[in-house]
Design a protein around this motif. Structure first.
Motif, PDB file in Angstrom:
ATOM      1  N   CYS A 281      11.749   2.231  -2.166  1.00 10.31           N
ATOM      2  CA  CYS A 281      12.314   3.532  -2.515  1.00 10.31           C
ATOM      3  C   CYS A 281      11.272   4.647  -2.450  1.00 10.31           C
ATOM      4  CB  CYS A 281      12.921   3.492  -3.916  1.00 10.31           C
ATOM      5  SG  CYS A 281      14.275   2.333  -4.049  1.00 10.31           S
ATOM      6  N   PHE A 282      10.002   4.278  -2.333  1.00 14.02           N
ATOM      7  CA  PHE A 282       8.964   5.306  -2.253  1.00 14.02           C
ATOM      8  C   PHE A 282       8.617   5.555  -0.796  1.00 14.02           C
ATOM      9  CE2 PHE A 282       7.997   3.089  -6.309  1.00 14.02           C
ATOM     10  CZ  PHE A 282       8.345   4.124  -7.150  1.00 14.02           C
ATOM     11  N   GLU A 283       8.418   6.815  -0.476  1.00 18.08           N
ATOM     12  CA  GLU A 283       8.016   7.131   0.887  1.00 18.08           C
ATOM     13  C   GLU A 283       6.564   6.728   1.098  1.00 18.08           C
ATOM     14  OE1 GLU A 283       9.017  11.053   2.882  1.00 18.08           O
ATOM     15  OE2 GLU A 283      10.643  10.888   1.426  1.00 18.08           O
TER      16      GLU A 283
ATOM     17  N   PRO B  45      -4.159   0.449  -0.479  1.00 12.92           N
ATOM     18  CA  PRO B  45      -3.568  -0.740  -1.101  1.00 12.92           C
ATOM     19  C   PRO B  45      -3.542  -0.647  -2.626  1.00 12.92           C
ATOM     20  CG  PRO B  45      -5.738  -1.243  -0.202  1.00 12.92           C
ATOM     21  CD  PRO B  45      -5.420   0.157   0.215  1.00 12.92           C
ATOM     22  N   ALA B  46      -2.384  -0.949  -3.209  1.00 17.47           N
ATOM     23  CA  ALA B  46      -2.257  -1.005  -4.664  1.00 17.47           C
ATOM     24  C   ALA B  46      -2.231  -2.463  -5.120  1.00 17.47           C
ATOM     25  CB  ALA B  46      -0.981  -0.297  -5.114  1.00 17.47           C
ATOM     26  N   VAL B  47      -1.753  -3.336  -4.232  1.00 14.95           N
ATOM     27  CA  VAL B  47      -1.780  -4.791  -4.470  1.00 14.95           C
ATOM     28  C   VAL B  47      -2.314  -5.403  -3.185  1.00 14.95           C
ATOM     29  CG1 VAL B  47      -0.351  -6.847  -4.738  1.00 14.95           C
ATOM     30  CG2 VAL B  47       0.179  -4.804  -6.073  1.00 14.95           C
TER      31      VAL B  47
ATOM     32  N   PHE C   9      12.320  -1.324 -16.590  1.00 15.90           N
ATOM     33  CA  PHE C   9      11.148  -0.515 -16.279  1.00 15.90           C
ATOM     34  C   PHE C   9      10.275  -0.289 -17.501  1.00 15.90           C
ATOM     35  CE2 PHE C   9      14.302   0.472 -13.118  1.00 15.90           C
ATOM     36  CZ  PHE C   9      13.568   0.471 -11.946  1.00 15.90           C
ATOM     37  N   GLN C  10       9.071   0.149 -17.179  1.00 15.19           N
ATOM     38  CA  GLN C  10       8.066   0.417 -18.202  1.00 15.19           C
ATOM     39  C   GLN C  10       8.515   1.520 -19.167  1.00 15.19           C
ATOM     40  OE1 GLN C  10       4.425   0.910 -16.186  1.00 15.19           O
ATOM     41  NE2 GLN C  10       3.224   1.318 -18.008  1.00 15.19           N
ATOM     42  N   THR C  11       9.050   2.608 -18.601  1.00 11.35           N
ATOM     43  CA  THR C  11       9.562   3.675 -19.460  1.00 11.35           C
ATOM     44  C   THR C  11      11.081   3.574 -19.479  1.00 11.35           C
ATOM     45  OG1 THR C  11       9.334   5.046 -17.507  1.00 11.35           O
ATOM     46  CG2 THR C  11       7.728   5.373 -19.254  1.00 11.35           C
TER      47      THR C  11
ATOM     48  N   GLY D  67      -3.495  -6.904 -17.012  1.00 14.49           N
ATOM     49  CA  GLY D  67      -4.482  -6.155 -16.240  1.00 14.49           C
ATOM     50  C   GLY D  67      -4.559  -4.738 -16.760  1.00 14.49           C
ATOM     51  N   ARG D  68      -5.654  -4.056 -16.443  1.00 15.77           N
ATOM     52  CA  ARG D  68      -5.807  -2.672 -16.890  1.00 15.77           C
ATOM     53  C   ARG D  68      -4.715  -1.807 -16.292  1.00 15.77           C
ATOM     54  NH1 ARG D  68     -11.674  -3.056 -16.669  1.00 15.77           N
ATOM     55  NH2 ARG D  68     -12.207  -3.781 -18.765  1.00 15.77           N
ATOM     56  N   SER D  69      -4.512  -0.633 -16.853  1.00 14.55           N
ATOM     57  CA  SER D  69      -3.485   0.245 -16.277  1.00 14.55           C
ATOM     58  C   SER D  69      -3.991   0.762 -14.935  1.00 14.55           C
ATOM     59  CB  SER D  69      -3.158   1.383 -17.226  1.00 14.55           C
ATOM     60  OG  SER D  69      -4.191   2.310 -17.239  1.00 14.55           O
ATOM     61  N   GLY D  70      -3.088   0.848 -13.985  1.00  7.91           N
ATOM     62  CA  GLY D  70      -3.465   1.244 -12.631  1.00  7.91           C
ATOM     63  C   GLY D  70      -3.915   0.087 -11.773  1.00  7.91           C
ATOM     64  N   SER D  71      -3.852  -1.132 -12.310  1.00 12.13           N
ATOM     65  CA  SER D  71      -4.349  -2.259 -11.525  1.00 12.13           C
ATOM     66  C   SER D  71      -3.298  -2.791 -10.552  1.00 12.13           C
ATOM     67  CB  SER D  71      -4.822  -3.373 -12.458  1.00 12.13           C
ATOM     68  OG  SER D  71      -3.777  -3.757 -13.317  1.00 12.13           O
ATOM     69  N   GLY D  72      -2.069  -2.314 -10.663  1.00 11.98           N
ATOM     70  CA  GLY D  72      -1.064  -2.706  -9.676  1.00 11.98           C
ATOM     71  C   GLY D  72       0.008  -3.637 -10.218  1.00 11.98           C
ATOM     72  N   LYS D  73       0.111  -3.766 -11.550  1.00  9.08           N
ATOM     73  CA  LYS D  73       1.083  -4.696 -12.132  1.00  9.08           C
ATOM     74  C   LYS D  73       2.514  -4.258 -11.837  1.00  9.08           C
ATOM     75  CE  LYS D  73      -0.394  -3.955 -16.319  1.00  9.08           C
ATOM     76  NZ  LYS D  73      -1.374  -2.878 -16.076  1.00  9.08           N
ATOM     77  N   SER D  74       2.807  -2.988 -12.071  1.00  6.65           N
ATOM     78  CA  SER D  74       4.176  -2.516 -11.825  1.00  6.65           C
ATOM     79  C   SER D  74       4.522  -2.627 -10.350  1.00  6.65           C
ATOM     80  CB  SER D  74       4.318  -1.055 -12.271  1.00  6.65           C
ATOM     81  OG  SER D  74       4.055  -0.945 -13.642  1.00  6.65           O
ATOM     82  N   THR D  75       3.573  -2.310  -9.497  1.00  2.00           N
ATOM     83  CA  THR D  75       3.801  -2.410  -8.058  1.00  2.00           C
ATOM     84  C   THR D  75       4.110  -3.847  -7.662  1.00  2.00           C
ATOM     85  OG1 THR D  75       2.236  -0.589  -7.784  1.00  2.00           O
ATOM     86  CG2 THR D  75       2.833  -1.828  -5.812  1.00  2.00           C
ATOM     87  N   LEU D  76       3.358  -4.779  -8.258  1.00  2.00           N
ATOM     88  CA  LEU D  76       3.594  -6.197  -7.986  1.00  2.00           C
ATOM     89  C   LEU D  76       5.018  -6.595  -8.376  1.00  2.00           C
ATOM     90  CD1 LEU D  76       2.517  -9.091  -7.383  1.00  2.00           C
ATOM     91  CD2 LEU D  76       1.789  -9.188  -9.757  1.00  2.00           C
ATOM     92  N   LEU D  77       5.453  -6.143  -9.550  1.00  2.00           N
ATOM     93  CA  LEU D  77       6.796  -6.477 -10.016  1.00  2.00           C
ATOM     94  C   LEU D  77       7.856  -5.883  -9.081  1.00  2.00           C
ATOM     95  CD1 LEU D  77       6.557  -8.079 -12.549  1.00  2.00           C
ATOM     96  CD2 LEU D  77       7.536  -6.199 -13.854  1.00  2.00           C
ATOM     97  N   ARG D  78       7.641  -4.631  -8.694  1.00  2.00           N
ATOM     98  CA  ARG D  78       8.622  -3.972  -7.826  1.00  2.00           C
ATOM     99  C   ARG D  78       8.668  -4.581  -6.435  1.00  2.00           C
ATOM    100  NH1 ARG D  78       6.549   1.226  -9.976  1.00  2.00           N
ATOM    101  NH2 ARG D  78       5.259   1.208  -8.098  1.00  2.00           N
ATOM    102  N   ALA D  79       7.602  -5.297  -6.066  1.00  2.00           N
ATOM    103  CA  ALA D  79       7.609  -5.937  -4.747  1.00  2.00           C
ATOM    104  C   ALA D  79       8.591  -7.100  -4.726  1.00  2.00           C
ATOM    105  CB  ALA D  79       6.206  -6.416  -4.387  1.00  2.00           C
TER     106      ALA D  79
ATOM    107  N   SER E 194       0.829  -1.214   0.000  1.00  2.00           N
ATOM    108  CA  SER E 194       0.000   0.000   0.000  1.00  2.00           C
ATOM    109  C   SER E 194       0.859   1.257   0.000  1.00  2.00           C
ATOM    110  CB  SER E 194      -0.957   0.002   1.191  1.00  2.00           C
ATOM    111  OG  SER E 194      -0.445  -0.740   2.260  1.00  2.00           O
ATOM    112  N   PHE E 195       0.343   2.281  -0.672  1.00  2.00           N
ATOM    113  CA  PHE E 195       0.984   3.594  -0.684  1.00  2.00           C
ATOM    114  C   PHE E 195       0.127   4.536   0.161  1.00  2.00           C
ATOM    115  CE2 PHE E 195       2.287   1.672  -4.718  1.00  2.00           C
ATOM    116  CZ  PHE E 195       3.663   1.834  -4.630  1.00  2.00           C
ATOM    117  N   GLN E 196       0.729   5.146   1.138  1.00  2.47           N
ATOM    118  CA  GLN E 196       0.012   6.028   2.056  1.00  2.47           C
ATOM    119  C   GLN E 196      -1.278   5.366   2.560  1.00  2.47           C
ATOM    120  OE1 GLN E 196       1.166   7.753  -0.945  1.00  2.47           O
ATOM    121  NE2 GLN E 196       2.960   8.434   0.207  1.00  2.47           N
ATOM    122  N   GLY E 197      -1.161   4.097   2.919  1.00  2.00           N
ATOM    123  CA  GLY E 197      -2.307   3.389   3.485  1.00  2.00           C
ATOM    124  C   GLY E 197      -3.311   2.880   2.470  1.00  2.00           C
TER     125      GLY E 197
END
Ligand SMILES: Nc1ncnc2c1ncn2[C@@H]1O[C@H](COP(=O)(O)OP(=O)(O)O)[C@@H](O)[C@H]1O
Ligand SMILES: [Mg+2]
Lengths: 255, 291
Positions: free
Chosen positions: A60-62, A22-24, A99-101, A41-53, A17-20
């Protein structure tokens, strides 16, 4: 469900979760060696977050919090990614991510490939150059850049930069590969080239690939994981009975 | 709409031309007043130049000792404040926020707003304190001036480093981490070189400030006619102080003219240092980009 014993990546009850918010949430699945796994999955569904986990990059994110268990298989041993004794830098250097970009360093093309090798693996000199040529060839970039290796990497096109990023990660000879939409900014021909490369690598290099394209998923995946609003919403296996219709059914809700 | 835009662009043009006109006017004025005295005599008086440069013979009537003193103060202040400010800025930008970083940020801002005369006064008070306690024969001198000047320029370096690092895209940080770089490797090999231009701005500002400030040195060791300092604890001469005394107490038009000559020399000196700093930065950037 698999036991996760021999899995290359084993994810259990993963919540990020980011700032409480949940993204995944509560995602569990395994990536088996030799089985190319694609996340859709659709964009914003949490795929990148899942990979970064998987390589603990979300840290690295506050304001980011991760719960659950992620284990990866490195050098024949299972490593609990979030155990207190795990060194995230070693984890990230062995679990390569693209990364994606594309994010090339604002330095020359060859330095983009040589600097990480030197800093992360301690490889330089002729050995590093050999690896550089090999990975450039692998991603189909060698002919395009071999005469301009000392030019800034930023002068490459978007697709070339994306392939350079893939080459840069491969040059570190990772044991597991995480690819976030590897062909998002690549033209048709290069994306075909990358897909062939991934198919060639998949038997020996476990990988988890996020894809935004139906055709690519059909071509690559031995296994599909569908994510919807952060949760696991469906799975597909090439070996399952009725694989074709099941694929169409699953993917129709993804794209 | 259209008239408004035209007004806006003309304001931009006027504002852009004013500094150029100001600088050109200033340089022309200094050149007109000081050009005639420029020459070896201005620097060394009647002493043979080589003897003067190597300190074999004292210079009575020239600004060579003042040039040396100013360069020494800049060097001392820069050598302490530039690395210190760099690491301080890295701490503020790259380390996790905490109560301590908040305090540090506050202190740096406070220091940045402090008038230089206070810094001089602080150095002066420090010497008085030392005399009464640990070191009865402590006195003002080059080292003290360098230290106080370092304190004066420290916030410029901290702020420049902090803000240019903070301005870098998050992608750059994520990429270093994603490749498995350690934090120090990412800072050393990705973030600092990317922030080089902004940090360079801080260095230039610091050098300029250290070269020009008179309030700090007046209370910490600068003296008219001190000659070349014999050590770090000795009194010294400095260009801005020389200019000040010439302008304030000149006895003849020639003396005032020498003040203008010294001003030209100070300008040339700082310009030379800026160019050297830029050259160094360009060389470093080239090495980073090409290997
Ligand atoms: N660094 C971040 N800070 C805050 N929220 C984030 C961050 N990264 C992702 N999110 C949020 O997590 C959710 C999933 O994002 P992401 O994983 O990028 O989705 P996808 O890759 O599937 O498009 C989004 O709602 C996004 O706003
Ligand atoms: Mg994404």
């Amino acid at each position: 469900m698999e036991t996760g014993m021999n899995a290359a990546i084993s994810i259990r009850d993963l919540t990020v979760s980011f700032q409480g918010k949940p993204a995944v949430s509560e995602v569990s699945f395994d990536v088996m060696p030799g089985e190319l796994t694609v996340v859709v999955g659709r964009s914003g569904s949490g795929k990148s977050t899942l990979l970064r986990a998987v390589n603990r990059l979300n840290e690295c994110f506050e304001g980011c919090e991760t719960d659950g268990r992620v284990a990866v298989r490195l050098a024949g041993k299972t490593l609990d990614a979030y155990a207190p004794g795990t060194d995230p830098e070693r984890l990230r250097s062995r679990v390569g991510m693209v990364f994606q970009t594309p994010n090339v360093l604002p330095i020359s093309i060859e330095r983009n490939l040589l600097l990480p090798q030197k800093l992360v693996r301690g490889v330089d000199g002729a050995g590093a150059r050999d690896i550089m040529e090999r990975v450039l060839d692998d991603v189909g970039l060698l002919d395009e850049v071999k005469d301009r290796l000392r030019q800034p990497a930023a002068t490459l096109s978007g697709g070339q930069q994306q392939r350079l990023c893939l080459a840069r990660t491969m040059a570190l000879e990772p044991e597991i590969l995480l690819l976030d939409e590897p062909t998002a900014s690549v033209d048709y021909r290069s994306s075909e080239h990358i897909e062939r490369l991934l198919l060639r690598l998949a038997p020996t290099l476990p990988m988890l690939v996020v894809s935004h394209s139906l055709g690519q998923t059909r071509a690559l995946a031995d296994r599909v994981i569908l994510i919807r609003e952060g949760s696991l919403a469906g799975e597909w296996r090439r070996t399952s009975p009725d694989a074709d219709t099941a694929f169409d059914e699953l993917l129709s809700s993804a794209f | 709409m259209k008239a408004g835009y035209r007004l806006f662009t003309s304001f931009c043009w006027v504002s852009a031309l004013l500094p150029v006109a100001g600088v050109c006017g200033l340089i022309a004025f200094l050149l007109r007043q000081g050009w005639d005295v420029l020459g070896l005599k201005l620097f060394f008086g009647d002493t043979p130049p080589l003897d003067a440069i190597f300190g074999f013979a004292p210079v009575w009537d020239g600004i060579w000792p003042a040039c040396f003193g100013t360069l020494a103060v800049i060097a001392l202040a820069g050598l302490t404040a530039i690395p210190l400010g760099l690491f301080c800025g890295i701490h503020l930008s790259e380390f996790p926020r905490s109560r301590f970083t908040g305090l540090l940020d506050f202190c740096v801002n406070l220091l940045a707003g402090m008038p230089s005369i206070l810094m001089g006064l602080f150095g002066f008070a420090l010497i008085l304190f030392l005399r009464h306690t640990l070191m009865p024969n402590a006195s003002t001198g080059l080292l003290l001036s360098g230290f106080c000047m370092g304190l004066l320029i420290l916030p410029y370096m901290v702020k420049a480093t902090q803000s240019s690092l903070a301005g870098l895209p998050d992608d750059l940080r994520l990429m270093g981490a994603g490749l498995g770089f350690s934090k120090s490797q990412a800072i050393r090999h990705i973030l600092l070189p990317s922030a080089g231009r902004g940090i360079m701005g801080g260095v230039v500002l610091s050098i300029g400030r250290a070269a020009e400030d008179t309030a700090v040195i007046m209370l910490t060791g600068v003296v008219a006619n001190a000659g070349l300092p014999r050590g770090l604890f000795d009194n010294y001469e400095a260009l801005p102080f020389f200019i000040y005394t010439m302008a304030a107490e000149y006895q003849s038009p020639e003396e005032l003219q020498r003040g203008f000559g010294a001003a030209l020399v100070l300008l040339a000196l700082t310009t030379g240092l800026f160019l050297a700093a830029h050259g160094l930065h360009n060389a470093m950037e080239k090495r980073w980009k090409r290997g």
